[in-house]
Design a protein around this motif. Structure first.
Motif, PDB file in Angstrom:
ATOM      1  N   ALA A  62       0.832  -1.209   0.000  1.00 27.99           N
ATOM      2  CA  ALA A  62       0.000   0.000   0.000  1.00 27.99           C
ATOM      3  C   ALA A  62       0.864   1.256   0.000  1.00 27.99           C
ATOM      4  N   VAL A  63       1.922   1.245   0.784  1.00 27.44           N
ATOM      5  CA  VAL A  63       2.822   2.397   0.828  1.00 27.44           C
ATOM      6  C   VAL A  63       3.499   2.599  -0.521  1.00 27.44           C
ATOM      7  N   LEU A  64       3.907   1.506  -1.158  1.00 25.96           N
ATOM      8  CA  LEU A  64       4.539   1.617  -2.472  1.00 25.96           C
ATOM      9  C   LEU A  64       3.560   2.203  -3.488  1.00 25.96           C
ATOM     10  N   ARG A  65       2.320   1.785  -3.449  1.00 28.14           N
ATOM     11  CA  ARG A  65       1.326   2.350  -4.363  1.00 28.14           C
ATOM     12  C   ARG A  65       1.159   3.853  -4.140  1.00 28.14           C
ATOM     13  N   GLU A  66       1.199   4.282  -2.892  1.00 29.77           N
ATOM     14  CA  GLU A  66       1.095   5.715  -2.593  1.00 29.77           C
ATOM     15  C   GLU A  66       2.296   6.474  -3.170  1.00 29.77           C
ATOM     16  N   LEU A  67       3.487   5.900  -3.035  1.00 29.22           N
ATOM     17  CA  LEU A  67       4.682   6.543  -3.581  1.00 29.22           C
ATOM     18  C   LEU A  67       4.599   6.616  -5.106  1.00 29.22           C
ATOM     19  N   GLN A  68       4.125   5.553  -5.720  1.00 30.85           N
ATOM     20  CA  GLN A  68       4.006   5.541  -7.178  1.00 30.85           C
ATOM     21  C   GLN A  68       3.001   6.587  -7.650  1.00 30.85           C
ATOM     22  N   ALA A  69       1.895   6.727  -6.929  1.00 32.70           N
ATOM     23  CA  ALA A  69       0.910   7.752  -7.283  1.00 32.70           C
ATOM     24  C   ALA A  69       1.515   9.147  -7.157  1.00 32.70           C
ATOM     25  N   ARG A  70       2.310   9.355  -6.121  1.00 38.20           N
ATOM     26  CA  ARG A  70       2.959  10.645  -5.930  1.00 38.20           C
ATOM     27  C   ARG A  70       3.968  10.921  -7.048  1.00 38.20           C
ATOM     28  N   ALA A  71       4.704   9.882  -7.459  1.00 36.51           N
ATOM     29  CA  ALA A  71       5.663  10.050  -8.554  1.00 36.51           C
ATOM     30  C   ALA A  71       4.953  10.452  -9.841  1.00 36.51           C
ATOM     31  N   ARG A  72       3.799   9.883 -10.090  1.00 37.01           N
ATOM     32  CA  ARG A  72       3.022  10.274 -11.272  1.00 37.01           C
ATOM     33  C   ARG A  72       2.593  11.732 -11.172  1.00 37.01           C
ATOM     34  N   GLN A  73       2.124  12.118 -10.009  1.00 39.01           N
ATOM     35  CA  GLN A  73       1.671  13.496  -9.815  1.00 39.01           C
ATOM     36  C   GLN A  73       2.797  14.494 -10.053  1.00 39.01           C
ATOM     37  N   GLU A  74       4.011  14.112  -9.680  1.00 40.58           N
ATOM     38  CA  GLU A  74       5.149  15.018  -9.794  1.00 40.58           C
ATOM     39  C   GLU A  74       5.869  14.910 -11.143  1.00 40.58           C
ATOM     40  N   GLY A  75       5.319  14.099 -12.048  1.00 39.77           N
ATOM     41  CA  GLY A  75       5.911  13.972 -13.370  1.00 39.77           C
ATOM     42  C   GLY A  75       7.207  13.211 -13.413  1.00 39.77           C
ATOM     43  N   LEU A  76       7.410  12.314 -12.452  1.00 34.06           N
ATOM     44  CA  LEU A  76       8.663  11.564 -12.361  1.00 34.06           C
ATOM     45  C   LEU A  76       8.480  10.078 -12.661  1.00 34.06           C
ATOM     46  N   TRP A  77       7.299   9.690 -13.107  1.00 31.23           N
ATOM     47  CA  TRP A  77       6.994   8.272 -13.282  1.00 31.23           C
ATOM     48  C   TRP A  77       7.561   7.733 -14.606  1.00 31.23           C
TER      49      TRP A  77
END
Length: 386
Positions: free
Chosen positions: A36-51
């Motif tokens: 769950a924590v990893l999914r939150e980090l991945q969502a944040r990376a997408r939001q910040e344009g780093l995915w």
């Protein structure tokens, strides 16, 4: 003047330092909370344009060329969880399937790997055969009358197999163990009947490696990667890129250990003042910095040759040995400067030291690369050539 690439590298480094590293204890523990924590980090990376910065744009990535990604990979790899959080952990598998898979494989898997919807692993090494000799592969894929395959055998030290949806397996489709021909790669969904995760294989106490077994696992005809008997060129391509990526990430981890050592040296005081004033501590700092500064050009030379599509056998071999030794040396020096605190759970140093030591064996032991590089270099001198 700072370039756009410098700014992107700073953003990646900041994300890993402020978002990923604080979550490492949870992520290291695994389980549903870690997922769950990893999914939150991945969502944040997408939001910040780093995915998915280095993934091809056709697969939903940002298409950053490898030459540009190489500098970011150091910052991203400062944490073992950085690549997964930022969506580049699938780079090897997604690009391999996209480049060498047939229409069904290309349409079904690479984009979902790049999106983080699926996870893949790569199974090459076997318990009863030398990991440095792929020709000894005993896992076998028997062709069936309808053109499908039935795979039987065991693999171990398969990174991430415990949670993978797909495994690309090196198997013998022709000949006998020891033959230099007849090896193929097959893509196997892990929910296939007969596929088993046997056990986790802790490396110096840390998880992430697995032993798996194939008991007559059925594989569709169109899940053969490349062509029959074409495994070794694909595997070599993947290994060169994978080893270079790991070297880049080890640079990031060594830099992290070095920074921790210097902070400790300047902040820890005793009856004779700060540790930074002690010559032996200064020696640790100097030798660690020397190792970092001399290894980084080797690694980036290998990355540049791969990015240019040139033969990089020698450069990758040099980089792999140098980077593994360097990470072990720098992490060990940092532990020494920290004293007992460097052995405990309050810093990442035990994990960094463990990674450095394991790096000298996994993905090809030092001895393999030393021999391979030396042989290639000496061939240029055979017959009196200079």
């Amino acid at each position: 003047m700072r370039s756009q690439e410098d700014g992107l590298r700073d953003r990646v480094a900041e994300f890993v330092r402020t978002r990923v590293m604080p979550c490492e204890p949870v992520l290291d523990a695994g389980g549903p909370h870690a997922a769950a924590v990893l999914r939150e980090l991945q969502a944040r990376a997408r939001q910040e344009g780093l995915w998915a910065l280095p993934l091809p744009s056709e697969l939903g990535g940002q298409g950053l060329p490898f030459a540009g990604y190489a500098r970011l990979a150091e910052a991203e790899g400062a944490s073992d969880h950085g690549p997964a959080a930022l969506g580049s952990a699938s780079l090897l598998d997604a690009t391999m399937l996209w480049k060498h898979g047939g229409d069904r494989i290309r349409g079904r898997y690479p984009a979902r790997l790049a999106a983080g919807e699926l996870r893949a692993c790569y199974a090459m090494t076997e318990p009863d055969t030398p990991g440095t000799d792929p020709f000894a592969t005993a896992t076998r894929a028997e062709e069936q009358p309808d053109g499908s395959w039935r795979v039987s055998g065991r693999k171990w030290f398969v990174s991430g197999a415990g949670g993978a949806d797909l495994v690309t397996v090196l198997a013998r489709t022709d000949g006998e163990p020891g033959d230099r021909e007849g090896l193929s790669l097959l893509v196997v969904p892990t929910d296939s009947p007969g596929f088993h995760v046997v056990r986790e294989l802790p490396v110096l106490g840390a998880g992430g490696q697995w032993e798996i077994r194939f008991d007559g696992v059925g594989v569709a005809a169109d899940h053969l990667l490349g062509g029959r008997g074409q495994a070794l060129p694909i595997a070599a391509e993947r290994l060169r890129l994978g080893r270079t990526l790991r070297c880049l990430r080890w640079l990031g981890q060594a830099q992290r250990a070095f920074d921790l050592m210097c902070v400790r040296a300047c902040s820890r005081t005793g009856s004779r003042g700060a540790l930074a004033g002690h010559q032996l501590v200064q020696s640790h700092v100097f030798e660690a910095l020397l190792a970092l500064r001399t290894t980084r050009p080797l690694v980036h030379e290998a990355a540049a040759k791969i990015a240019a599509g040139l033969d990089a056998h020698v450069e990758v071999g040099l980089a792999k040995v140098a980077a593994a030794r360097m990470l072990q040396q720098v992490a060990d020096a940092a532990v020494q400067v920290h004293g007992a605190a460097g052995l405990g759970p309050d810093t990442p140093l035990p994990a960094l030291l463990r990674t450095g030591r394991a790096a000298r064996i996994l993905d090809g032991p030092d001895e393999l690369h030393v021999t391979s590089v030396a042989r290639r270099v000496l061939r240029a001198y055979e017959g009196g050539a200079t």
